[in-house]
Design a protein around this motif. Structure first.
Motif, PDB file in Angstrom:
ATOM      1  N   SER A 240       0.847  -1.186   0.000  1.00  0.00           N
ATOM      2  CA  SER A 240       0.000   0.000   0.000  1.00  0.00           C
ATOM      3  C   SER A 240       0.884   1.237   0.000  1.00  0.00           C
ATOM      4  O   SER A 240       1.851   1.301   0.765  1.00  0.00           O
ATOM      5  N   PRO A 241       0.575   2.221  -0.890  1.00  0.00           N
ATOM      6  CA  PRO A 241       1.406   3.438  -0.893  1.00  0.00           C
ATOM      7  C   PRO A 241       1.410   4.165   0.446  1.00  0.00           C
ATOM      8  O   PRO A 241       2.377   4.837   0.782  1.00  0.00           O
ATOM      9  N   GLU A 242       0.334   4.030   1.203  1.00  0.00           N
ATOM     10  CA  GLU A 242       0.218   4.765   2.462  1.00  0.00           C
ATOM     11  C   GLU A 242       0.755   3.981   3.644  1.00  0.00           C
ATOM     12  O   GLU A 242       1.394   4.554   4.541  1.00  0.00           O
ATOM     13  N   HIS A 243       0.521   2.661   3.682  1.00  0.00           N
ATOM     14  CA  HIS A 243       0.843   1.862   4.863  1.00  0.00           C
ATOM     15  C   HIS A 243       1.964   0.859   4.636  1.00  0.00           C
ATOM     16  O   HIS A 243       2.379   0.197   5.597  1.00  0.00           O
ATOM     17  N   GLY A 244       2.432   0.694   3.427  1.00  0.00           N
ATOM     18  CA  GLY A 244       3.453  -0.306   3.175  1.00  0.00           C
ATOM     19  C   GLY A 244       2.836  -1.684   3.012  1.00  0.00           C
ATOM     20  O   GLY A 244       1.805  -1.860   2.343  1.00  0.00           O
ATOM     21  N   ALA A 245       3.457  -2.707   3.609  1.00  0.00           N
ATOM     22  CA  ALA A 245       2.966  -4.074   3.491  1.00  0.00           C
ATOM     23  C   ALA A 245       1.692  -4.239   4.317  1.00  0.00           C
ATOM     24  O   ALA A 245       1.642  -3.869   5.496  1.00  0.00           O
ATOM     25  N   VAL A 246       0.639  -4.812   3.677  1.00  0.00           N
ATOM     26  CA  VAL A 246      -0.648  -5.045   4.329  1.00  0.00           C
ATOM     27  C   VAL A 246      -1.050  -6.497   4.064  1.00  0.00           C
ATOM     28  O   VAL A 246      -0.974  -6.979   2.918  1.00  0.00           O
ATOM     29  N   TRP A 247      -1.485  -7.175   5.107  1.00  0.00           N
ATOM     30  CA  TRP A 247      -1.961  -8.556   4.964  1.00  0.00           C
ATOM     31  C   TRP A 247      -3.480  -8.571   5.054  1.00  0.00           C
ATOM     32  O   TRP A 247      -4.061  -7.987   5.977  1.00  0.00           O
ATOM     33  N   TYR A 248      -4.141  -9.254   4.077  1.00  0.00           N
ATOM     34  CA  TYR A 248      -5.595  -9.316   4.011  1.00  0.00           C
ATOM     35  C   TYR A 248      -6.042 -10.754   4.233  1.00  0.00           C
ATOM     36  O   TYR A 248      -5.599 -11.664   3.517  1.00  0.00           O
ATOM     37  N   PRO A 249      -6.956 -10.996   5.199  1.00  0.00           N
ATOM     38  CA  PRO A 249      -7.506 -12.352   5.347  1.00  0.00           C
ATOM     39  C   PRO A 249      -8.406 -12.691   4.159  1.00  0.00           C
ATOM     40  O   PRO A 249      -9.114 -11.833   3.624  1.00  0.00           O
ATOM     41  N   ARG A 250      -8.386 -13.945   3.762  1.00  0.00           N
ATOM     42  CA  ARG A 250      -9.149 -14.351   2.584  1.00  0.00           C
ATOM     43  C   ARG A 250     -10.635 -14.478   2.874  1.00  0.00           C
ATOM     44  O   ARG A 250     -11.475 -14.136   2.028  1.00  0.00           O
ATOM     45  N   THR A 251     -11.001 -14.985   4.008  1.00  0.00           N
ATOM     46  CA  THR A 251     -12.410 -15.167   4.350  1.00  0.00           C
ATOM     47  C   THR A 251     -12.674 -14.636   5.744  1.00  0.00           C
ATOM     48  O   THR A 251     -11.892 -14.869   6.671  1.00  0.00           O
ATOM     49  N   THR A 252     -13.802 -13.920   5.867  1.00  0.00           N
ATOM     50  CA  THR A 252     -14.251 -13.409   7.166  1.00  0.00           C
ATOM     51  C   THR A 252     -15.777 -13.490   7.205  1.00  0.00           C
ATOM     52  O   THR A 252     -16.444 -13.401   6.166  1.00  0.00           O
ATOM     53  N   PRO A 253     -16.363 -13.634   8.405  1.00  0.00           N
ATOM     54  CA  PRO A 253     -17.833 -13.675   8.502  1.00  0.00           C
ATOM     55  C   PRO A 253     -18.463 -12.326   8.139  1.00  0.00           C
ATOM     56  O   PRO A 253     -17.790 -11.303   8.017  1.00  0.00           O
ATOM     57  N   GLU A 254     -19.754 -12.335   7.989  1.00  0.00           N
ATOM     58  CA  GLU A 254     -20.494 -11.109   7.700  1.00  0.00           C
ATOM     59  C   GLU A 254     -20.430 -10.177   8.905  1.00  0.00           C
ATOM     60  O   GLU A 254     -20.462 -10.620  10.057  1.00  0.00           O
ATOM     61  N   ASN A 255     -20.357  -8.870   8.613  1.00  0.00           N
ATOM     62  CA  ASN A 255     -20.234  -7.843   9.654  1.00  0.00           C
ATOM     63  C   ASN A 255     -18.993  -8.069  10.533  1.00  0.00           C
ATOM     64  O   ASN A 255     -18.983  -7.720  11.714  1.00  0.00           O
ATOM     65  N   TRP A 256     -17.999  -8.615   9.946  1.00  0.00           N
ATOM     66  CA  TRP A 256     -16.787  -8.897  10.724  1.00  0.00           C
ATOM     67  C   TRP A 256     -15.975  -7.615  10.893  1.00  0.00           C
ATOM     68  O   TRP A 256     -15.921  -6.745  10.010  1.00  0.00           O
ATOM     69  N   ASN A 294     -10.113   0.153   0.459  1.00  0.00           N
ATOM     70  CA  ASN A 294     -11.230  -0.190  -0.442  1.00  0.00           C
ATOM     71  C   ASN A 294     -12.268  -1.052   0.292  1.00  0.00           C
ATOM     72  O   ASN A 294     -12.734  -2.080  -0.208  1.00  0.00           O
ATOM     73  N   ASN A 295     -12.616  -0.602   1.513  1.00  0.00           N
ATOM     74  CA  ASN A 295     -13.626  -1.271   2.335  1.00  0.00           C
ATOM     75  C   ASN A 295     -13.251  -2.716   2.664  1.00  0.00           C
ATOM     76  O   ASN A 295     -14.127  -3.540   2.930  1.00  0.00           O
ATOM     77  N   ARG A 296     -11.982  -2.984   2.723  1.00  0.00           N
ATOM     78  CA  ARG A 296     -11.520  -4.334   3.049  1.00  0.00           C
ATOM     79  C   ARG A 296     -10.544  -4.222   4.221  1.00  0.00           C
ATOM     80  O   ARG A 296      -9.577  -3.459   4.146  1.00  0.00           O
ATOM     81  N   TRP A 297     -10.824  -5.006   5.271  1.00  0.00           N
ATOM     82  CA  TRP A 297      -9.962  -4.959   6.434  1.00  0.00           C
ATOM     83  C   TRP A 297      -8.610  -5.605   6.123  1.00  0.00           C
ATOM     84  O   TRP A 297      -8.550  -6.668   5.506  1.00  0.00           O
ATOM     85  N   GLY A 298      -7.560  -4.906   6.583  1.00  0.00           N
ATOM     86  CA  GLY A 298      -6.204  -5.419   6.395  1.00  0.00           C
ATOM     87  C   GLY A 298      -5.344  -5.147   7.623  1.00  0.00           C
ATOM     88  O   GLY A 298      -5.532  -4.151   8.337  1.00  0.00           O
ATOM     89  N   TRP A 299      -4.405  -6.034   7.864  1.00  0.00           N
ATOM     90  CA  TRP A 299      -3.502  -5.906   9.009  1.00  0.00           C
ATOM     91  C   TRP A 299      -2.203  -5.251   8.565  1.00  0.00           C
ATOM     92  O   TRP A 299      -1.563  -5.697   7.595  1.00  0.00           O
ATOM     93  N   VAL A 300      -1.795  -4.195   9.279  1.00  0.00           N
ATOM     94  CA  VAL A 300      -0.574  -3.439   8.978  1.00  0.00           C
ATOM     95  C   VAL A 300       0.426  -3.689  10.093  1.00  0.00           C
ATOM     96  O   VAL A 300       0.265  -3.155  11.204  1.00  0.00           O
ATOM     97  N   PRO A 301       1.444  -4.514   9.869  1.00  0.00           N
ATOM     98  CA  PRO A 301       2.431  -4.743  10.948  1.00  0.00           C
ATOM     99  C   PRO A 301       3.248  -3.505  11.253  1.00  0.00           C
ATOM    100  O   PRO A 301       3.676  -3.292  12.399  1.00  0.00           O
ATOM    101  N   GLY A 302       3.494  -2.643  10.222  1.00  0.00           N
ATOM    102  CA  GLY A 302       4.302  -1.452  10.445  1.00  0.00           C
ATOM    103  C   GLY A 302       5.759  -1.802  10.700  1.00  0.00           C
ATOM    104  O   GLY A 302       6.217  -2.923  10.484  1.00  0.00           O
ATOM    105  N   ARG A 303       6.489  -0.806  11.188  1.00  0.00           N
ATOM    106  CA  ARG A 303       7.897  -1.018  11.518  1.00  0.00           C
ATOM    107  C   ARG A 303       7.991  -1.500  12.960  1.00  0.00           C
ATOM    108  O   ARG A 303       7.807  -0.733  13.898  1.00  0.00           O
ATOM    109  N   LEU A 304       8.253  -2.779  13.126  1.00  0.00           N
ATOM    110  CA  LEU A 304       8.313  -3.378  14.449  1.00  0.00           C
ATOM    111  C   LEU A 304       9.703  -3.223  15.055  1.00  0.00           C
ATOM    112  O   LEU A 304      10.685  -2.959  14.349  1.00  0.00           O
TER     113      LEU A 304
END
Length: 688
Positions: A240-256, A294-304
């Protein structure tokens, strides 16, 4: 520049945390790392710290000090730490004795364990204790430990690396790569046993380790992020240009939303800890932050941080306001929402700036002070989750009873509110519902507090550390003592040089004072030679010899009298200073004894040396005045005595060897009346 900015932000975070921490808060850190069961086959249960009942192990529940694990018959499990991966076989009893930033100490009561140790920092201890020996890994590598509880034996196999095995009485033995030794008892007694051959556990461990080595997620996060390998099979990485590396889960329940599919449990010493139900749900909820792209939840580890620090849950809690509690489904409730990238997490427990800075590595704490309400996800109600306090405290699944909150309720809620910890009765009610039936049980159910051998090993480690500190202090003190002795010796050497210079100066002064005496002696000898050189008889020859002998006697007497008359010499002076040469006389002499030392500032400390240094100038002036008095006294004595009785310097009064050898010949010539002819130049020779 990014690293510099991260370090500066981390420094600001430490300073701000120190300023905003509650008064009286002790700098006591919880562990920065935990253990996690990343894979299991068959029935794998655990007993929390202080409990003897085996209960179901929830998915992604962290393991820490005091927790014990049991793999039932035919089962096996994979346990991940930040720098190691453990694989245990069936009917294996493992306990966590110590797990913190500097030490990992496990207890293997029975069964088999494979250990893959990837890193070992200097000063870090990684150890597996069995009922009869303690196995300490001293290098990264692959190891196998098997415990036969019935036979009382432990087999240690080093596939790669090196270990040190300890027994009772501080005994130890080193084992190198390729060796396998069976120990019996606690005295490191070795017995002949079957050679180690890879079994099903070893094969499964090898497959899991190879898959971990090829992990895609290890390209984006450090391998010390616990649970990173589980992300590969359940999600994808994108830039992501703004956040760097982003991990997206493939499947999640509704209203997750993050922190909505799981439960809360109270784990000491952190407090309320999130336990997610997803198979990938460990790393994204204890490290990093969450965002939407884009309305999709993603995990941003950032600089650890170089060694990422574990946190129980990276959320902001919401509770009741000053006048009323937060209402959820008609009852008091509690809510929370995740942190966005760059937002600071404030722990609800006591921690030092070191722990706080590790969790918020590279973040600007000043932009998000404690109690800050304008977080990004607080203004978006779909990211906020709330349940009743009873469901929260009893650890019930959140997804079944959660309720949304509107923006007005969120705006008036109290930031940082969290329910009190559950009581003992509530915990037993929760654990009682999770008790399971097992095919086999450990031979002896012992909590970590009852593992005497492990406790003794910890005490030995602490004692060894204290002994090392004591040796270092003694060596440092000895070094300071040697420096002081060297300084005293150097000062004594300077004092000796000064005394030598004063003695040399006194010798020059004495020689200058006795120059008139030597001149008079030479004139007298020259006159005698002149008389003997004449051809006429010398009727006064015998009288002259008698006079010379009398003069020599007078000279010796004068010298003796001069020595006795010197200041500080002679019987009277010795009596005045406590004459005598015995111990009593030495003690009675002026300048001797304890009282005299106290008067002159005796001692050996820095103050005494400084006092003696100041007294050096005073002594020098006193010696100069004494020397001047001696010179005046000598001049007065020479003026009062006849010229023949003037004291002569002993070394000058004694004739040279050649003159003493010629003396009998001169006396014989004088008796015969002979002598050499007077030289005409004798009258012209100047008188001195």
């Amino acid at each position: 520049m990014p690293w510099l900015a991260a370090l500066m932000l981390s420094w600001f975070s430490l300073a701000a945390f120190a300023q905003q921490a509650p008064q009286g808060e002790a700098e006591v850190d919880p562990p920065g790392r935990v253990a996690h069961i990343s894979a299991r086959q068959g029935e794998v249960v655990f007993a929390p710290d202080g409990e003897d009942e085996w209960i179901e192990l929830p998915q992604n529940r962290p393991l820490t000090d005091g927790d014990r694990l049991w793999s039932d018959r035919g089962a096996r499990a994979e346990m991940q730490l930040d720098t190691a991966t453990l694989h245990v076989g069936g009917e294996t009893h493992v306990g966590v004795s110590v797990l913190d930033d500097k030490a990992t100490q496990l207890i293997l009561e029975q069964g088999s364990m494979n250990v893959r140790l990837r890193e070992l920092e200097p000063g870090e201890n990684f150890e597996v204790d069995t009922p009869n020996v303690a196995v300490r890994m001293v290098q990264p590598g692959d190891y196998r430990v098997d415990v036969d509880d019935k036979g009382g034996q432990t087999r240690v196999t080093v596939l790669l690396g090196a270990v040190t095995v300890f027994g009772d009485g501080s005994q130890s033995i080193n084992i190198a790569a390729g060796q396998s030794i069976v120990f019996t008892g606690r005295a490191l007694a070795q017995v002949q046993g079957p050679a180690f051959r890879p079994d099903e556990l070893a094969q499964w461990a090898g497959e899991r380790n190879r898959a971990e080595e090829q992990s895609v997620s290890a390209r984006y996060v450090p391998r010390s992020v616990v649970g990173h390998a589980q992300l590969d099979q359940h999600g994808d990485w994108q830039q992501s240009p703004e956040h760097g590396a982003v991990w997206y889960p493939r499947t999640t329940p509704e209203n997750w939303a993050p922190y909505r599919q799981g439960r809360w449990t109270h784990v000491a010493p952190w407090g309320w800890t999130w336990v997610d139900e997803a198979p990938w749900g460990f790393a994204p909820f204890h490290y990093g932050r969450w965002t939407q792209v884009n309305n999709r939840w993603g995990w941003v580890p950032g600089r650890l941080a170089p060694r990422p620090v574990y946190s129980p849950a990276l959320v902001v809690f919401l509770g009741g306001g000053p006048s009323a509690s937060l209402q959820v489904r008609g009852g008091p409730g509690v809510g929370w929402y995740p942190l966005a990238p760059g937002e600071v997490w404030w722990p609800a427990f006591r921690a030092s700036p070191r722990y706080f800075g590790g969790v918020n590595f590279g973040y600007n704490v000043r932009a998000y002070p404690r109690g800050y309400s304008n977080y990004y996800w607080a203004r978006r109600p779909y990211a906020v989750t709330a349940v009743q306090i009873g469901d929260f405290r009893l650890g019930r699944p959140v997804y079944r009873g959660w309720a949304p909150l509107n923006a007005q309720v969120i705006a008036t809620a109290r930031i940082g509110f969290a329910p009190a910890r559950p009581t003992r009765v509530e915990l037993r009610a929760v654990h009682g519902s999770a008790v399971v039936r097992l095919q086999a049980r450990p031979a002896s159910v012992r909590t970590v507090g009852a593992a005497h051998f492990a406790d003794r090993r910890k005490q030995e480690i602490r004692s060894a550390g204290r002994a090392a500190d004591d040796r270092g202090n003694r060596a440092q003190a000895a070094g300071r003592g040697a420096d002081e002795r060297g300084n005293r010796a150097q000062a004594a050497g300077r004092g000796g040089d000064e005394r030598g210079n004063r003695a040399q100066a006194a010798g020059r002064g004495d020689g200058d004072n006795r120059q008139p005496q030597r001149a008079a002696q030479r004139d007298q000898q020259r006159g005698g030679n002149d008389d003997r050189a004449s051809n006429r008889p010398n009727p006064r020859g015998d009288n002259d010899r008698a006079a010379r002998r009398q003069g020599d006697d007078n000279d010796r007497g004068a010298r003796q009298g001069a020595r006795e008359d010197r200041p500080g010499r002679g019987p009277e002076a010795r009596e005045e200073r406590g004459g005598g040469r015995g111990p009593e006389a030495g003690r009675d002499r002026p300048g001797r004894g304890p009282q005299a030392r106290e008067e002159r500032g005796g001692g050996r400390g820095p103050e005494a040396r400084e006092e003696r240094g100041r007294g050096a100038e005073v002594r020098q002036e006193r010696e100069q005045r004494m020397q001047q008095r001696q010179e005046r006294q000598a001049r007065q004595e020479r003026a009062e005595r006849p010229e023949a009785a003037q004291p002569q310097r002993p070394e000058r009064a004694e004739a040279p060897r050649q003159q003493r050898a010629e003396q009998p010949q001169r006396e014989a010539r004088e008796q015969r009346g002979g002598g050499r002819a007077r030289d005409k130049d004798d009258d012209e020779r100047p008188r001195r």
